[in-house]
Design an enzyme around this catalytic site. Structure first.
Site, PDB file in Angstrom:
ATOM      1  N   LYS A 180       0.876  -1.184   0.000  1.00 48.38           N
ATOM      2  CA  LYS A 180       0.000   0.000   0.000  1.00 48.38           C
ATOM      3  C   LYS A 180       0.909   1.228   0.000  1.00 48.38           C
ATOM      4  O   LYS A 180       1.439   1.634   1.033  1.00 48.38           O
ATOM      5  CB  LYS A 180      -0.874  -0.020   1.255  1.00 48.38           C
ATOM      6  CG  LYS A 180      -2.239   0.615   1.123  1.00 48.38           C
ATOM      7  CD  LYS A 180      -2.254   2.084   0.798  1.00 48.38           C
ATOM      8  CE  LYS A 180      -2.059   2.995   1.992  1.00 48.38           C
ATOM      9  NZ  LYS A 180      -1.757   4.388   1.601  1.00 48.38           N
ATOM     10  N   GLU A 255       9.231   1.188  11.080  1.00 46.81           N
ATOM     11  CA  GLU A 255      10.339   2.132  10.831  1.00 46.81           C
ATOM     12  C   GLU A 255       9.723   3.522  10.889  1.00 46.81           C
ATOM     13  O   GLU A 255       8.983   3.911   9.985  1.00 46.81           O
ATOM     14  CB  GLU A 255      10.941   1.905   9.434  1.00 46.81           C
ATOM     15  CG  GLU A 255      11.375   0.497   9.133  1.00 46.81           C
ATOM     16  CD  GLU A 255      12.736   0.166   9.715  1.00 46.81           C
ATOM     17  OE1 GLU A 255      13.353   1.052  10.329  1.00 46.81           O
ATOM     18  OE2 GLU A 255      13.161  -0.984   9.582  1.00 46.81           O
ATOM     19  N   CYS A 288      13.838  10.616   7.089  1.00 47.23           N
ATOM     20  CA  CYS A 288      13.628  10.174   8.478  1.00 47.23           C
ATOM     21  C   CYS A 288      14.925  10.237   9.278  1.00 47.23           C
ATOM     22  O   CYS A 288      14.928  10.533  10.470  1.00 47.23           O
ATOM     23  CB  CYS A 288      13.053   8.771   8.504  1.00 47.23           C
ATOM     24  SG  CYS A 288      14.092   7.575   7.637  1.00 47.23           S
ATOM     25  N   GLU A 383       9.486  15.937  15.433  1.00 44.95           N
ATOM     26  CA  GLU A 383       9.954  15.830  14.052  1.00 44.95           C
ATOM     27  C   GLU A 383       9.176  16.809  13.162  1.00 44.95           C
ATOM     28  O   GLU A 383       7.945  16.788  13.134  1.00 44.95           O
ATOM     29  CB  GLU A 383       9.719  14.393  13.561  1.00 44.95           C
ATOM     30  CG  GLU A 383      10.247  14.143  12.178  1.00 44.95           C
ATOM     31  CD  GLU A 383       9.894  12.750  11.660  1.00 44.95           C
ATOM     32  OE1 GLU A 383       8.729  12.329  11.797  1.00 44.95           O
ATOM     33  OE2 GLU A 383      10.786  12.085  11.112  1.00 44.95           O
TER      34      GLU A 383
HETATM   35  P1  NAD Z   1       2.171   8.469   7.528  1.00 49.78           P
HETATM   36  O1  NAD Z   1       2.257   7.706   8.780  1.00 49.78           O
HETATM   37  O2  NAD Z   1       1.215   9.594   7.442  1.00 49.78           O
HETATM   38  O3  NAD Z   1       1.797   7.522   6.298  1.00 49.78           O
HETATM   39  C1  NAD Z   1       2.582   6.400   5.952  1.00 49.78           C
HETATM   40  C2  NAD Z   1       1.704   5.385   5.261  1.00 49.78           C
HETATM   41  O4  NAD Z   1       0.735   4.913   6.190  1.00 49.78           O
HETATM   42  C3  NAD Z   1       0.925   5.915   4.053  1.00 49.78           C
HETATM   43  O5  NAD Z   1       0.907   4.931   3.057  1.00 49.78           O
HETATM   44  C4  NAD Z   1      -0.473   6.103   4.626  1.00 49.78           C
HETATM   45  O6  NAD Z   1      -1.491   6.011   3.671  1.00 49.78           O
HETATM   46  C5  NAD Z   1      -0.540   4.929   5.581  1.00 49.78           C
HETATM   47  N1  NAD Z   1      -1.564   5.040   6.619  1.00 49.78           N
HETATM   48  C6  NAD Z   1      -2.097   6.156   7.162  1.00 49.78           C
HETATM   49  N2  NAD Z   1      -3.022   5.825   8.093  1.00 49.78           N
HETATM   50  C7  NAD Z   1      -3.062   4.476   8.130  1.00 49.78           C
HETATM   51  C8  NAD Z   1      -3.809   3.537   8.890  1.00 49.78           C
HETATM   52  N3  NAD Z   1      -4.701   3.917   9.803  1.00 49.78           N
HETATM   53  N4  NAD Z   1      -3.599   2.234   8.682  1.00 49.78           N
HETATM   54  C9  NAD Z   1      -2.681   1.814   7.771  1.00 49.78           C
HETATM   55  N5  NAD Z   1      -1.952   2.658   7.024  1.00 49.78           N
HETATM   56  C10 NAD Z   1      -2.140   3.975   7.203  1.00 49.78           C
HETATM   57  O7  NAD Z   1       3.638   8.939   7.202  1.00 49.78           O
HETATM   58  P2  NAD Z   1       4.124   9.868   6.013  1.00 49.78           P
HETATM   59  O8  NAD Z   1       3.721  11.264   6.326  1.00 49.78           O
HETATM   60  O9  NAD Z   1       3.717   9.271   4.713  1.00 49.78           O
HETATM   61  O10 NAD Z   1       5.708   9.706   6.121  1.00 49.78           O
HETATM   62  C11 NAD Z   1       6.499  10.509   6.895  1.00 49.78           C
HETATM   63  C12 NAD Z   1       6.908   9.786   8.159  1.00 49.78           C
HETATM   64  O11 NAD Z   1       7.587   8.582   7.822  1.00 49.78           O
HETATM   65  C13 NAD Z   1       7.905  10.581   8.985  1.00 49.78           C
HETATM   66  O12 NAD Z   1       7.584  10.469  10.334  1.00 49.78           O
HETATM   67  C14 NAD Z   1       9.229   9.900   8.681  1.00 49.78           C
HETATM   68  O13 NAD Z   1      10.208  10.064   9.665  1.00 49.78           O
HETATM   69  C15 NAD Z   1       8.796   8.480   8.555  1.00 49.78           C
HETATM   70  N6  NAD Z   1       9.797   7.721   7.807  1.00 49.78           N
HETATM   71  C16 NAD Z   1      10.534   6.781   8.477  1.00 49.78           C
HETATM   72  C17 NAD Z   1      11.516   6.061   7.808  1.00 49.78           C
HETATM   73  C18 NAD Z   1      12.331   5.024   8.524  1.00 49.78           C
HETATM   74  O14 NAD Z   1      12.872   4.147   7.869  1.00 49.78           O
HETATM   75  N7  NAD Z   1      12.472   5.061   9.831  1.00 49.78           N
HETATM   76  C19 NAD Z   1      11.739   6.284   6.455  1.00 49.78           C
HETATM   77  C20 NAD Z   1      10.984   7.245   5.816  1.00 49.78           C
HETATM   78  C21 NAD Z   1      10.000   7.940   6.500  1.00 49.78           C
END
Ligand code: NAD
Length: 486
Positions: A180, A255, A288, A383
């Site tokens: 997804k 992650e 991240c 963050e």
């Molecule tokens: P997000 O949590 O808003 O969304 C991530 C994914 O989760 C998207 O595909 C979204 O559609 C999905 N999602 C949202 N609600 C959901 C639910 N209730 N159930 C299942 N899936 C759901 O994050 P974002 O804004 O897309 O990404 C940014 C974040 O990701 C930052 O906090 C960043 O630090 C983190 N990040 C971490 C890493 C790592 O490896 N540690 C790498 C990249 C990004």
């Protein structure tokens, strides 16, 4: 809704990929380019029905894929890598148009790394083994059984790269997958489905469903047939997923975000320290692992700041398709609003903007460095996920470590120091999944990757990935175990 849209000259299917077929939805969502806010197309918007269909397809395909020999699975993964390599230019332009990260980074680093992800896990699969243990003559043999259908949920900041960190080991391990992608950058996942099909991956082994997490997420993560969930994204979403998965005790790999420090000691090569510092504006700060908190030894803080400002002034911000651009747009006007709100609250609380501190327009945020920030302030603790860095000073090594660890996150830390013993001492005390000493962002795929505290649960990479995506089994055979069995 048209079945295909053309992005940067590349045709992209707008529908889901379920059970080896393209599937439309009644609803759509607009996919918008962060470069200029233009609508690239309407994408199929999945909900619970699509989630259920995709998990059913993954479940149906699982027994045959799990039983496929390691050599054959590895062959197909290499064929996917070949397909990625053939389409580096297309994948790069589509990814840049969709998420705004630099085209030159995609071409030269990120998309080749996507191919490498598949090759690496294909090769690792072939050498995956464990020495037998022996206890009082009993042989203990360790094996890795594929766990089953796996749901992989990814963010928008490095869409294909982060997706394939999960897809490649999950497929290598013999699992089937429902991917997804994030709703703000879904396009390269659709291209990956094409590439996998062309490479001969059987129908249902990789499924891609699109849509808003709030609409499709729970149906995926609470599904009883799902055996693994791997998620990269924000902490609030991770908590929601953990609750949803709890009913089935589905194992999770998380992650998450970070608020990582860059520690600059007075004995550091300051030019190197400044290079490392400026790198934190990469991908417009939407990384991240970014070391967003500079902790600089008091005696060199003024000089470090002067050189940082000088260097940051040489960065060009603009269209990420332009080879000379260093910083592109932020992903979405909503993200820009969030970034600016953080900065304005920090300024109101007494922070000083050494550079930046404001948006440039609706897509771009000025690279920002804030000083005079309190350790317990929001800007130091939360963050931002934009080009916003803070600078604090310390006067002793103990203070540096204390400030570095005083956060609920623990993803990474970067040190700039000329003293190897100090590096060892400090590294031992830091809470972080990755520590970089006089470098940044380099990692071998054999090494573990993940975060401590609120930065994540579990580690991926090399053996750690197989441990997660498999049911690891120990088979104990009695001494002379066959004596009475003919
Ligand atoms: P997000 O949590 O808003 O969304 C991530 C994914 O989760 C998207 O595909 C979204 O559609 C999905 N999602 C949202 N609600 C959901 C639910 N209730 N159930 C299942 N899936 C759901 O994050 P974002 O804004 O897309 O990404 C940014 C974040 O990701 C930052 O906090 C960043 O630090 C983190 N990040 C971490 C890493 C790592 O490896 N540690 C790498 C990249 C990004």
């Amino acid at each position: 809704m048209p079945d295909n849209i053309v992005v940067g000259g590349v045709s992209v299917d707008t529908r889901h990929w379920i059970g080896g077929e393209r599937v439309a939805s009644d609803d759509t969502f607009a996919d918008v380019s962060p470069i200029d806010g233009s609508v690239l197309g309407e994408m199929a918007r999945g909900g619970p029905a699509e989630a259920v269909a995709a998990v059913a397809a993954a479940k149906a395909a699982f027994p045959a894929w799990a039983a496929t020999s390691r050599a054959e699975r590895a062959r197909i993964l290499h064929a996917i890598a070949d397909g990625v390599e053939k389409r580096i230019e297309e994948l790069s332009i589509v990814e840049t148009t969709d998420n705004g990260a630099l085209l030159r980074s995609h071409r030269r680093g990120v998309i080749p790394r996507v191919a490498h992800n598949f090759r690496f896990f294909a090769d690792w699969l072939l050498k995956l083994e464990h020495e037998d243990f022996e206890t009082r003559g009993h042989r203990n043999h360790v094996s890795w059984d594929p766990a089953g259908p796996s749901v992989l949920i990814t963010p928008w900041n490095a869409p294909l790269m982060l997706a394939t960190w999960k897809v490649a080991p999950a497929l290598a391990a013999g699992n089937t997958v429902v991917l997804k992608p994030a709703e703000w950058s879904p396009l390269t996942a659709s291209l990956l489905a094409d590439i996998a099909a062309e490479a001969g991956l059987p129908a249902g082994v990789l499924n891609v469903v699109q849509g808003y997490g709030s609409e499709i997420g729970d149906a995926l993560t609470s599904h009883p047939d799902v055996r693994r969930i791997s998620f990269t994204g924000s902490v609030p979403t991770a908590k929601r997923i953990a609750e949803s998965a709890a009913g089935n005790l589905t194992p999770l790999s998380l992650e998450l975000g970070g608020k990582s420090p860059l520690l600059v000691f007075a004995d550091a090569d300051l030019d190197l320290a400044v290079d490392l510092a400026v790198e934190q504006y990469d991908n417009a700060g939407q990384v991240c692992l970014a070391a967003t908190r500079f902790l600089v030894e008091e005696s060199v803080a003024e000089e470090f700041t002067r050189r940082f400002v000088e260097k940051a002034a040489t960065l060009t911000q603009g269209d990420p398709r332009d080879e000379t651009t260093d910083i592109g747009p932020n992903i979405h006007p909503r993200q820009l609003e969030k970034i600016d709100a953080f900065v304005q609250r920090a300024l109101a609380a007494g922070a000083r903007a050494v550079i930046g501190g404001h948006r440039k327009d609706t897509q771009y945020y000025a690279p920002t460095l804030l000083t005079d920030v309190a350790q317990d302030s929001e800007i130091v603790q939360e963050e931002v996920f934009g080009p916003v860095l803070t600078l604090q000073t310390f006067s002793t090594e103990e203070e540096a470590v204390r400030l570095a660890n005083d956060t609920r996150f623990g993803l990474a830390a970067t040190l700039a120091t000329g003293d190897a013993e100090r590096a060892e001492r400090v590294t031992e005390q830091l809470v972080a999944g990755t520590v970089w000493v006089n470098c940044f962002f380099v990692r071998d795929l054999q090494a573990p990757f993940g975060g401590s505290r609120h930065s994540g649960v579990g580690r991926e990479g090399g053996t750690w990935s197989f441990d997660f995506y498999c049911d690891v089994k120990n088979t104990v055979t009695a001494p002379n175990g066959w004596k009475n069995h003919g």
